[in-house]
Design an enzyme around this catalytic site. Structure first.
Site, mmCIF file in Angstrom:
data_model
loop_
_atom_site.group_PDB
_atom_site.id
_atom_site.type_symbol
_atom_site.label_atom_id
_atom_site.label_comp_id
_atom_site.label_asym_id
_atom_site.label_seq_id
_atom_site.Cartn_x
_atom_site.Cartn_y
_atom_site.Cartn_z
ATOM 1 N N GLY A 139 72.608 -46.062 -59.456
ATOM 2 C CA GLY A 139 73.593 -46.682 -58.518
ATOM 3 C C GLY A 139 72.898 -47.432 -57.504
ATOM 4 C CG PHE A 143 70.697 -51.972 -46.270
ATOM 5 C CD1 PHE A 143 70.370 -53.315 -46.230
ATOM 6 C CD2 PHE A 143 71.925 -51.520 -45.756
ATOM 7 C CE1 PHE A 143 71.329 -54.124 -45.392
ATOM 8 C CE2 PHE A 143 72.596 -52.486 -44.995
ATOM 9 C CZ PHE A 143 72.580 -53.756 -44.907
ATOM 10 N N GLY A 144 69.408 -49.695 -50.325
ATOM 11 C CA GLY A 144 68.894 -48.586 -51.273
ATOM 12 C C GLY A 144 69.493 -48.758 -52.621
ATOM 13 C CE1 TYR A 145 65.256 -47.301 -56.739
ATOM 14 C CE2 TYR A 145 64.937 -48.752 -54.944
ATOM 15 C CZ TYR A 145 64.542 -47.951 -55.798
ATOM 16 O OH TYR A 145 63.249 -47.734 -55.917
ATOM 17 C CG ASP A 260 81.522 -47.462 -46.619
ATOM 18 O OD1 ASP A 260 82.611 -48.328 -46.501
ATOM 19 O OD2 ASP A 260 80.519 -47.699 -47.320
ATOM 20 C CB SER A 451 93.854 -11.585 -24.640
ATOM 21 O OG SER A 451 95.171 -12.036 -24.191
ATOM 22 C CE LYS A 564 119.783 -33.034 -10.565
ATOM 23 N NZ LYS A 564 120.610 -32.053 -11.482
#
Length: 585
Positions: A139, A143-145, A260, A451, A564
């Protein structure tokens, strides 16, 4: 990834000025696309009574071309391109990571020049090669794999893993380095949720950062949708949504917004039909406090929330993305689509998704309501992840665990700071809640460990959060917010007052039954809480400054017959009116 067989939105040529065609999404489309014959506009029902509901979103697009009122039906009959970010999202991401080419135009975002001598040492182990062997690429992201790999030693010896490789050469800005550092920090802190990809370790060398994670071999949710003909049956869609909501609720409680969410970022662990689903890719994730708004535009065009485009958003933006995923799962089409990315944005900002065409009429009313309440353009009216898990559409689904909901902390804080008159109005409104709404509130109340006599103090709020805290909750500074809430001076609450405090008027207003809620609440308020009140006293109750012309702005809040609070004033009071509201008017 393939072709998108869809109906195009007809946009006049005058509306296409200054648009940039995303050739990545359109160059492979067939020329003989079927034309839409849906000319009907969705007509919004107007309430039968006036109510106060200021929009949180400024209209910054007054001079921009108007969009279509509804989105034609677009079936996913075949693979469609991955939801790529719109042009200016791509430009912002490129600037963020220092990838803008010398002559490439981009949206001006201030000075973020690449720095010289950046410190690219993360402090991670440098023994990656000794511990893992890396395999083929499976994949690729912005900015990377990601590659498959195998452990060489230790507890992961012989175990297949996924290895995300982030080249340091691409980290040309301080922001890019911080993004990588934050992604690893978030993954390390949040590991433990069954629907979040397992993080093992991070390594680095001179060239790359390596993030070692669990290998999910069942493929993307997107591929599974397409293999099923483009949509899921309701019961199968429920199973998917419960898993997505569970992990997102977990992240939101810790103060992490994913930013994302899309079908490509959810993977099945195996090819089995009932395989668990895992959230991946926290590269765009960030920390956010409950009272904080983010302003940088990131995400994917088809799934981006309106408020992200307006540069003011929080965790609610993830819920919009989940709404888009749910829409696709149930009907096999995108709720917002156009031939250009700027057109997609106009649809997100202006258009309403259609629920009139097949298969929506054949789906349950609960399924339709579920999606509509996620795809509300007003983020205040959108369901949270914990509320979505409590929705009637998912009721009866086995093993649903409703987590703590941070919106309760925000609402209780606002309630405590409200006037006695508004507390009485909210108390009347709480008495009109339905069984599912009360069920959700009861679960939230029980998580605060009341409580034996059925009371909670504000200290219970802090204890409950600390009990479920991870390291992320400290980095997001959510714990600071909780400490601030718990330090407020207030008496103990029983369940009845908790319901009044934790009710969201804006979310109730988004429901079809809102008018009945408001009318019934006013009847109860008339009996128990309404009393003659002078305009000056009302102004004081609302905390209005002397500069506000109270006699002008509050005269229709009070009945002239008996002094009121009028119904109009009651509804406005429920929304928590302040002097700031009047200054904007």
């Amino acid at each position: 990834m393939g072709l998108c067989h869809a109906k195009p939105v007809k946009i006049p040529e005058t509306q296409l000025d200054n648009q940039v065609i995303n050739t990545e999404n359109t160059q492979n489309l067939p020329n003989n696309l079927p034309q839409s014959n849906n000319n009907n506009e969705n007509v919004k029902k107007t309430p039968k009574f006036p109510f106060y509901s200021p929009s949180p979103l400024q209209n910054w697009f007054k001079n921009s071309p108007s969009s279509v009122k509804s989105t034609p039906h677009r079936f996913l009959k075949g693979p469609f391109p991955a939801a790529s970010p719109a042009k200016h999202i791509r430009a912002l991401l490129a600037r963020r990571h220092g990838l803008v080419k010398p002559n490439e135009a981009s949206i001006p975002e201030g000075s973020e020049e690449c720095e010289i001598g950046l410190d690219k040492h993360f402090g991670y182990s440098k023994h990656f090669v000794n511990n893992y062997e890396i395999g083929e690429e499976i994949g690729r992201g912005h900015f990377g794999y990601t590659c498959c790999g195998k452990g060489k030693k230790g507890s992961l010896k012989g175990v297949d893993v996924a290895i995300k490789v982030i080249p340091k050469a691409k980290m040309t800005t301080a922001i890019a380095i911080e993004d990588v550092r934050r992604e690893v920090k978030i993954l390390r802190a949040l590991t433990g949720n069954q629907n979040l990809v397992q993080f093992y370790e991070a390594y680095e060398d001179d060239e790359n950062v390596y993030v070692v994670m669990e290998l999910c071999q069942g493929g993307e949710l997107l591929d599974r949708i397409l293999s099923r003909g483009g949509k899921y049956p309701e019961d199968d869609a429920k199973a998917v949504m419960v898993q997505i909501l569970s992990v997102v609720a977990y992240c939101h409680l810790q103060g992490v917004v994913h930013r994302d969410l899309k079908p490509e970022n959810f993977l099945f662990t195996s090819k089995d039909d009932h395989s668990p689903l895992k959230a991946i890719d926290f590269g765009l994730s960030d920390y956010v406090k409950p009272d904080e708004r983010l302003n940088d535009i990131v995400g994917s065009a088809y799934y981006v929330a309106p408020e992200v485009l307006h540069r003011s958003y929080g965790t609610e933006a993830d819920m919009w993305s989940i709404g888009v995923i749910a829409y696709i799962l149930l009907c096999g089409s995108r709720p917002f689509w156009a031939r250009t990315e700027s057109g997609i944005f106009r649809a997100v900002l202006k258009a309403d998704p259609t629920f009139d065409e097949a298969p929506w009429p054949s789906l349950s009313p609960e399924a339709q309501d579920f999606v509509k309440r996620l795809l509300n353009k007003d983020y205040r009216k959108r369901l949270t992840a914990a509320q979505a898990l409590s929705h009637p559409w998912l009721s009866g689904f086995p093993d649903i665990k409703i987590p703590q909901d941070m919106i309760v902390y925000r609402l209780v804080r606002a309630y405590i700071c409200s006037s006695s008159l508004r507390k009485a109005a909210l108390g009347a409104l709480a008495k009109t809640l339905t069984v599912p709404q009360l069920t959700y509130l009861k679960e939230q109340f029980q998580m605060l460990s009341p409580s034996k006599n059925g009371y909670i103090s504000l200290q219970n709020f802090k204890i409950a959060v600390v009990r479920n805290a991870t390291e992320a909750i400290k980095d997001s500074r959510v714990i600071e917010y909780v400490n601030m809430v718990s330090s407020l001076q207030y008496r103990k609450m029983d369940f009845e007052e908790f319901c009044a405090a934790a009710i969201s008027v804006h979310q109730l207003e988004a429901m079809d039954t809102w008018e009945q809620h408001a009318r019934r609440a006013y009847e109860l308020f008339e009996k128990d809480g309404n009393r003659p009140i002078m305009i000056e006293e009302l102004a004081s109750e609302l905390g209005l400054s002397p500069a506000v012309p109270v006699h002008v702005v509050l005269q229709d809040w009070i009945r002239h017959s008996d002094g009121k609070l009028s119904f109009l004033g009651f509804v406005r009071l429920l929304h928590g009116v302040s002097s700031r509201t009047f200054q904007k008017a």
